[in-house]
Design an enzyme around this catalytic site. Structure first.
Site, PDB file in Angstrom:
ATOM      1  N   ARG A 165      72.526 -34.191  40.509  1.00  0.00           N
ATOM      2  CA  ARG A 165      72.688 -35.515  41.146  1.00  0.00           C
ATOM      3  C   ARG A 165      72.435 -36.638  40.150  1.00  0.00           C
ATOM      4  O   ARG A 165      73.175 -37.621  40.101  1.00  0.00           O
ATOM      5  CB  ARG A 165      71.730 -35.653  42.342  1.00  0.00           C
ATOM      6  CG  ARG A 165      72.135 -34.794  43.517  1.00  0.00           C
ATOM      7  CD  ARG A 165      71.013 -34.622  44.502  1.00  0.00           C
ATOM      8  NE  ARG A 165      69.936 -33.801  43.931  1.00  0.00           N
ATOM      9  CZ  ARG A 165      68.988 -33.223  44.635  1.00  0.00           C
ATOM     10  NH1 ARG A 165      68.946 -33.392  45.939  1.00  0.00           N
ATOM     11  NH2 ARG A 165      68.067 -32.476  44.060  1.00  0.00           N
ATOM     12  N   HIS A 189      69.208 -12.845  41.158  1.00  0.00           N
ATOM     13  CA  HIS A 189      69.755 -13.526  42.347  1.00  0.00           C
ATOM     14  C   HIS A 189      70.276 -12.526  43.380  1.00  0.00           C
ATOM     15  O   HIS A 189      71.122 -12.861  44.210  1.00  0.00           O
ATOM     16  CB  HIS A 189      70.897 -14.502  41.973  1.00  0.00           C
ATOM     17  CG  HIS A 189      70.418 -15.723  41.256  1.00  0.00           C
ATOM     18  ND1 HIS A 189      71.095 -16.280  40.191  1.00  0.00           N
ATOM     19  CD2 HIS A 189      69.321 -16.497  41.446  1.00  0.00           C
ATOM     20  CE1 HIS A 189      70.440 -17.344  39.755  1.00  0.00           C
ATOM     21  NE2 HIS A 189      69.357 -17.489  40.489  1.00  0.00           N
ATOM     22  N   LYS A 205      55.606 -20.746  47.789  1.00  0.00           N
ATOM     23  CA  LYS A 205      56.500 -21.192  48.862  1.00  0.00           C
ATOM     24  C   LYS A 205      56.489 -20.113  49.943  1.00  0.00           C
ATOM     25  O   LYS A 205      56.400 -18.924  49.625  1.00  0.00           O
ATOM     26  CB  LYS A 205      57.925 -21.353  48.325  1.00  0.00           C
ATOM     27  CG  LYS A 205      58.056 -22.458  47.306  1.00  0.00           C
ATOM     28  CD  LYS A 205      59.511 -22.632  46.897  1.00  0.00           C
ATOM     29  CE  LYS A 205      59.595 -23.564  45.708  1.00  0.00           C
ATOM     30  NZ  LYS A 205      60.733 -23.326  44.850  1.00  0.00           N
ATOM     31  N   ASN A 217      57.190 -16.594  48.204  1.00  0.00           N
ATOM     32  CA  ASN A 217      57.841 -16.693  46.897  1.00  0.00           C
ATOM     33  C   ASN A 217      56.826 -17.383  45.995  1.00  0.00           C
ATOM     34  O   ASN A 217      56.651 -18.597  46.057  1.00  0.00           O
ATOM     35  CB  ASN A 217      59.124 -17.518  47.041  1.00  0.00           C
ATOM     36  CG  ASN A 217      59.909 -17.586  45.746  1.00  0.00           C
ATOM     37  OD1 ASN A 217      59.463 -17.081  44.718  1.00  0.00           O
ATOM     38  ND2 ASN A 217      61.065 -18.209  45.801  1.00  0.00           N
ATOM     39  N   ARG A 254      67.879 -23.669  31.523  1.00  0.00           N
ATOM     40  CA  ARG A 254      68.057 -22.444  30.716  1.00  0.00           C
ATOM     41  C   ARG A 254      69.419 -22.455  30.028  1.00  0.00           C
ATOM     42  O   ARG A 254      70.393 -22.960  30.599  1.00  0.00           O
ATOM     43  CB  ARG A 254      67.939 -21.203  31.608  1.00  0.00           C
ATOM     44  CG  ARG A 254      66.524 -20.898  32.034  1.00  0.00           C
ATOM     45  CD  ARG A 254      66.479 -19.755  33.032  1.00  0.00           C
ATOM     46  NE  ARG A 254      66.117 -20.218  34.361  1.00  0.00           N
ATOM     47  CZ  ARG A 254      66.237 -19.501  35.468  1.00  0.00           C
ATOM     48  NH1 ARG A 254      66.710 -18.281  35.413  1.00  0.00           N
ATOM     49  NH2 ARG A 254      65.891 -20.002  36.631  1.00  0.00           N
ATOM     50  N   GLU A 294      67.896 -16.681  50.970  1.00  0.00           N
ATOM     51  CA  GLU A 294      67.195 -15.538  50.374  1.00  0.00           C
ATOM     52  C   GLU A 294      66.004 -15.100  51.225  1.00  0.00           C
ATOM     53  O   GLU A 294      65.707 -13.906  51.325  1.00  0.00           O
ATOM     54  CB  GLU A 294      66.732 -15.922  48.956  1.00  0.00           C
ATOM     55  CG  GLU A 294      67.917 -16.035  47.995  1.00  0.00           C
ATOM     56  CD  GLU A 294      67.715 -17.036  46.884  1.00  0.00           C
ATOM     57  OE1 GLU A 294      67.434 -18.221  47.186  1.00  0.00           O
ATOM     58  OE2 GLU A 294      67.842 -16.664  45.718  1.00  0.00           O
ATOM     59  N   ARG A 340      59.109 -12.001  47.581  1.00  0.00           N
ATOM     60  CA  ARG A 340      60.242 -12.028  46.662  1.00  0.00           C
ATOM     61  C   ARG A 340      59.701 -11.658  45.288  1.00  0.00           C
ATOM     62  O   ARG A 340      58.870 -12.367  44.724  1.00  0.00           O
ATOM     63  CB  ARG A 340      60.839 -13.431  46.646  1.00  0.00           C
ATOM     64  CG  ARG A 340      62.032 -13.492  45.751  1.00  0.00           C
ATOM     65  CD  ARG A 340      62.681 -14.832  45.789  1.00  0.00           C
ATOM     66  NE  ARG A 340      63.772 -14.828  44.832  1.00  0.00           N
ATOM     67  CZ  ARG A 340      64.554 -15.855  44.618  1.00  0.00           C
ATOM     68  NH1 ARG A 340      64.370 -16.967  45.292  1.00  0.00           N
ATOM     69  NH2 ARG A 340      65.517 -15.782  43.748  1.00  0.00           N
TER      70      ARG A 340
HETATM   71  P1  ADP Z   1      66.679 -23.327  43.099  1.00  0.00           P
HETATM   72  O1  ADP Z   1      67.351 -22.460  42.076  1.00  0.00           O
HETATM   73  O2  ADP Z   1      65.469 -24.048  42.579  1.00  0.00           O
HETATM   74  O3  ADP Z   1      66.510 -22.678  44.460  1.00  0.00           O
HETATM   75  P2  ADP Z   1      68.635 -24.975  44.444  1.00  0.00           P
HETATM   76  O4  ADP Z   1      69.567 -23.919  44.877  1.00  0.00           O
HETATM   77  O5  ADP Z   1      67.835 -25.690  45.475  1.00  0.00           O
HETATM   78  O6  ADP Z   1      67.700 -24.513  43.275  1.00  0.00           O
HETATM   79  O7  ADP Z   1      69.476 -26.059  43.622  1.00  0.00           O
HETATM   80  C1  ADP Z   1      68.844 -27.169  43.060  1.00  0.00           C
HETATM   81  C2  ADP Z   1      69.877 -28.009  42.351  1.00  0.00           C
HETATM   82  O8  ADP Z   1      70.972 -28.310  43.254  1.00  0.00           O
HETATM   83  C3  ADP Z   1      69.336 -29.372  41.963  1.00  0.00           C
HETATM   84  O9  ADP Z   1      68.744 -29.328  40.725  1.00  0.00           O
HETATM   85  C4  ADP Z   1      70.594 -30.205  41.943  1.00  0.00           C
HETATM   86  O10 ADP Z   1      71.132 -30.165  40.631  1.00  0.00           O
HETATM   87  C5  ADP Z   1      71.565 -29.534  42.896  1.00  0.00           C
HETATM   88  N1  ADP Z   1      71.836 -30.319  44.096  1.00  0.00           N
HETATM   89  C6  ADP Z   1      71.125 -30.350  45.253  1.00  0.00           C
HETATM   90  N2  ADP Z   1      71.698 -31.218  46.123  1.00  0.00           N
HETATM   91  C7  ADP Z   1      72.780 -31.728  45.515  1.00  0.00           C
HETATM   92  C8  ADP Z   1      73.799 -32.675  45.884  1.00  0.00           C
HETATM   93  N3  ADP Z   1      73.786 -33.278  47.073  1.00  0.00           N
HETATM   94  N4  ADP Z   1      74.773 -32.955  44.987  1.00  0.00           N
HETATM   95  C9  ADP Z   1      74.779 -32.350  43.785  1.00  0.00           C
HETATM   96  N5  ADP Z   1      73.874 -31.459  43.365  1.00  0.00           N
HETATM   97  C10 ADP Z   1      72.883 -31.156  44.214  1.00  0.00           C
END
Ligand code: ADP
Length: 405
Positions: free
Chosen positions: A286, A182, A16, A9, A242, A381, A93
């Site tokens: 978070r 997605h 990644k 990716n 976004r 994914e 990807r």
């Molecule tokens: P990406 O689209 O980059 O793959 P992810 O699916 O890993 O993103 O999601 C990342 C987001 O998930 C972080 O920015 C955060 O807002 C949220 N996140 C991850 N862990 C937690 C948690 N324990 N509690 C709340 N939100 C979380």
């Protein structure tokens, strides 16, 4: 030696990867890693399937270290320190497959790469980076089979009406369509629905992919019939940075009255909006949760996120003609119990009822109601890319026994 699949990716400054042993029916991940800081301060990090670090390396002369050097590092690491594995095939990807790539493709011909390159105009921030490693590997390791897997392909099952904008026909015919993204995540969720509840597999389901990027997909019998993202990955729900759905008049206003350049407007809507823009604090849920009590802007960003998700789910329920199940996935969907609770509370009119203790424990089934039901299902994914690679390579082997992997 075991021929392994490398799933890549590639982004503008990162690569990644996950490495899969494809010998079983379900490919098994053996290593995960990334090269980040490409072009500035490169960092190569690999962990095994238990999370133990097996490689960790940095470089001082970062400017001379591009995607090509990152790929060479990865392949050299595999060949020199992982003696039992050899590179069997690489899967990529790729964000955009346009109108015509409705399934993964073996990139065994420059004409395919040329077709994918023409789609760079549709996703200029991602597609060029996704294609770069394909080009590099075709040049450096032409015998290694490469498969491109698209984020848009899963949505090509949608009826035409769901893919149209109400714009002049000539624009539509030139490719201005709702593509949706997605798709690899939605394909994974669709493929495992039956493991959770046979009703979901055969029924009407909305999947909420809530990560840094966020979108919803309406599945009917496992097939995409509508989604919130459109021509670009900017549409639909607000995201980490976004804006999500925006009156296009806002863009004209930014350009004409506020004198933003197109690039500046694009930067604001892609990287300074969403949770970050509204909160003025962070794109990370978070961090927003940690500050929400004392910071009204953080709370507003959280509230707007849940409000927009609930409204868009209402729209997709109409597109589906009802709903049997709702699935939460990705970083926020899998981990943030409060977002799930707020969305389900906003859907009580549709018959949803939260099981609060299951929700707080992140259990798979989080609804007290059985029809409709609500679930947490982790996405994967990279596994979908590995599975698609397996299918494409085995079809290619049947057509031409010489293809390796
Ligand atoms: P990406 O689209 O980059 O793959 P992810 O699916 O890993 O993103 O999601 C990342 C987001 O998930 C972080 O920015 C955060 O807002 C949220 N996140 C991850 N862990 C937690 C948690 N324990 N509690 C709340 N939100 C979380």
């Amino acid at each position: 030696m075991i021929p392994v699949f490398v799933v890549l990716n590639a982004g503008s400054s990162s690569l990644k990867f996950q490495i899969f042993d494809p010998s079983d029916m379900k490919p098994k991940v053996i290593y995960r890693g990334m090269v980040e800081g490409i072009g500035t301060s490169p960092h190569f990090l690999v962990k095994d399937c238990d999370g133990a670090i097996v490689a960790d390396k940095t470089w001082d002369d970062g400017e001379a270290f591009g995607h090509e050097e990152a790929l060479v590092e990865l392949v050299t690491w595999m060949q020199t320190s992982r003696g039992e594995y050899r590179l069997g095939a690489v899967g990529h990807r790729v964000v955009h497959g346009g109108r015509f790539f409705d399934r993964p493709v073996l990139v065994d011909d420059d004409a395919i790469l040329d077709d994918l390159t023409t789609l760079e105009a549709l996703a200029p921030l991602h597609q060029p980076h996704n294609l770069k490693p394909i080009r590099i590997l075709r040049r450096r390791m032409p015998d290694i089979p490469q498969v491109a897997c698209f984020d848009t392909a899963f949505h090509r099952s949608q009826p035409l009406i769901a893919q149209l904008f109400a714009i002049p026909k000539e624009l539509t015919e030139s490719g201005v369509l709702r593509y949706g993204f997605h798709g690899l995540s939605y394909e994974h969720i669709s493929s495992v629905l039956g493991d959770y509840d046979p009703v979901l597999k055969a029924g009407r389901v909305i999947v909420a992919h809530l990560g840094n990027g966020a979108s919803l997909c309406a599945l009917n019998k496992g097939k995409s019939i509508a989604t919130t993202m459109g021509f670009s990955a900017l549409d639909g729900l607000p995201m980490g940075t976004r804006c999500g759905a925006l009156d296009p008049g806002v863009v004209f206003y930014m350009l004409r009255e506020m004198n933003f350049s197109a690039e500046a407007a694009e930067r604001i809507l892609y990287t300074q909006s969403g949770l970050l823009g509204v909160s003025g604090l962070s794109n990370d849920m978070r961090t927003l949760r940690a500050h929400a009590q004392k910071n009204p802007d953080a709370q507003r960003a959280i509230d707007l996120f849940a409000y927009r998700i609930t409204r868009e789910i209402g729209s997709l329920i109409a597109a589906l003609g009802g709903i049997d199940g709702l699935v939460f996935t990705a970083g926020i969907g899998e981990n943030d119990a409060a977002t799930r609770a707020a969305v389900i509370a906003g859907l009580s009119w549709a018959g949803f009822e939260l099981d609060a203790s299951a929700n707080s424990r992140n259990e798979p089934r989080i609804s007290a109601s059985s029809a409709p039901s609500a679930w947490i299902i982790p996405t994967n994914e990279e596994l979908v890319v590995a599975q698609q690679m397996k299918r494409v390579l085995s079809a290619a082997r049947q057509a031409a026994p010489a293809v390796a992997g």
